[in-house]
Design a protein around this motif. Structure first.
Motif, PDB file in Angstrom:
ATOM      1  N   UNK A  63      78.587  63.009  28.102  1.00 19.60           N
ATOM      2  CA  UNK A  63      78.092  61.678  27.779  1.00 19.60           C
ATOM      3  C   UNK A  63      77.142  61.155  28.838  1.00 19.60           C
ATOM      4  N   UNK A  64      77.435  61.436  30.090  1.00 17.85           N
ATOM      5  CA  UNK A  64      76.564  61.000  31.175  1.00 17.85           C
ATOM      6  C   UNK A  64      75.226  61.710  31.107  1.00 17.85           C
ATOM      7  N   UNK A  69      69.454  61.698  29.728  1.00 13.87           N
ATOM      8  CA  UNK A  69      68.340  62.269  28.993  1.00 13.87           C
ATOM      9  C   UNK A  69      67.637  61.219  28.133  1.00 13.87           C
ATOM     10  N   UNK A  70      68.400  60.368  27.444  1.00 14.06           N
ATOM     11  CA  UNK A  70      67.778  59.346  26.593  1.00 14.06           C
ATOM     12  C   UNK A  70      67.052  58.298  27.427  1.00 14.06           C
ATOM     13  N   UNK A  71      67.640  57.906  28.559  1.00 15.79           N
ATOM     14  CA  UNK A  71      66.960  56.911  29.397  1.00 15.79           C
ATOM     15  C   UNK A  71      65.707  57.502  30.017  1.00 15.79           C
ATOM     16  N   UNK A  72      65.740  58.778  30.345  1.00 16.55           N
ATOM     17  CA  UNK A  72      64.561  59.432  30.906  1.00 16.55           C
ATOM     18  C   UNK A  72      63.446  59.536  29.879  1.00 16.55           C
ATOM     19  N   UNK A  73      63.778  59.869  28.643  1.00 17.08           N
ATOM     20  CA  UNK A  73      62.741  59.938  27.606  1.00 17.08           C
ATOM     21  C   UNK A  73      62.172  58.554  27.310  1.00 17.08           C
ATOM     22  N   UNK A  75      61.860  56.080  29.482  1.00 18.48           N
ATOM     23  CA  UNK A  75      60.985  55.747  30.599  1.00 18.48           C
ATOM     24  C   UNK A  75      59.669  56.498  30.502  1.00 18.48           C
ATOM     25  N   UNK A  76      59.713  57.749  30.053  1.00 21.77           N
ATOM     26  CA  UNK A  76      58.481  58.523  29.892  1.00 21.77           C
ATOM     27  C   UNK A  76      57.614  57.907  28.803  1.00 21.77           C
ATOM     28  N   UNK A  77      58.228  57.506  27.684  1.00 23.87           N
ATOM     29  CA  UNK A  77      57.469  56.874  26.603  1.00 23.87           C
ATOM     30  C   UNK A  77      56.830  55.578  27.073  1.00 23.87           C
ATOM     31  N   UNK A  78      57.559  54.771  27.836  1.00 24.95           N
ATOM     32  CA  UNK A  78      57.008  53.518  28.328  1.00 24.95           C
ATOM     33  C   UNK A  78      55.867  53.752  29.303  1.00 24.95           C
ATOM     34  N   UNK A  79      55.999  54.738  30.154  1.00 27.72           N
ATOM     35  CA  UNK A  79      54.927  55.003  31.115  1.00 27.72           C
ATOM     36  C   UNK A  79      53.693  55.556  30.419  1.00 27.72           C
ATOM     37  N   UNK A  80      53.876  56.367  29.386  1.00 28.43           N
ATOM     38  CA  UNK A  80      52.724  56.891  28.647  1.00 28.43           C
ATOM     39  C   UNK A  80      51.999  55.763  27.926  1.00 28.43           C
ATOM     40  N   UNK A  81      52.766  54.844  27.332  1.00 29.56           N
ATOM     41  CA  UNK A  81      52.113  53.718  26.632  1.00 29.56           C
ATOM     42  C   UNK A  81      51.380  52.809  27.626  1.00 29.56           C
ATOM     43  N   UNK A  82      51.943  52.584  28.801  1.00 27.55           N
ATOM     44  CA  UNK A  82      51.253  51.743  29.793  1.00 27.55           C
ATOM     45  C   UNK A  82      50.017  52.446  30.338  1.00 27.55           C
TER      46      UNK A  82
END
Length: 90
Positions: A63-64, A69-73, A75-82
């Motif tokens: 679970x951890x 993994x979901x939080x990392x993806x 963050x990657x999506x947010x950084x790509x959009x910015x």
């Protein structure tokens, strides 16, 4: 006689690696241990992580890892959009 559980194995391995890191160059009967600086540093890292795992402080569950993994993806999506917004704005 007690069984050798994984927890005990990590405890024993941690103590051995910490001993190698602290003592460094030594002779044990016919075996010579000479790890050098990076070997001692690696033994210290492995020993500390083994002891932390044996104490339960470094126990990762599925679970951890899924949460990580979901939080990392996200963050990657947010950084790509910015980054796309910055590139389109200039």
């Amino acid at each position: 006689m007690t069984d050798l559980t994984p927890n005990n194995s990590f405890l024993i391995a941690g103590i051995i690696f910490i001993t190698i890191a602290v003592i460094g160059k030594s002779k044990l009967a016919f075996i010579e241990i000479n790890p050098g600086f990076f070997g001692r540093l690696l033994a210290l890292f492995i020993g500390i992580s083994s002891l932390l795992y044996a104490l339960g402080l470094l126990n990762f569950s599925a679970g951890t890892l899924d949460l990580l993994r979901t939080s990392l993806t996200e963050q990657i999506k947010q950084s790509i959009s910015s980054i796309n917004e910055l590139l389109q704005g200039s």
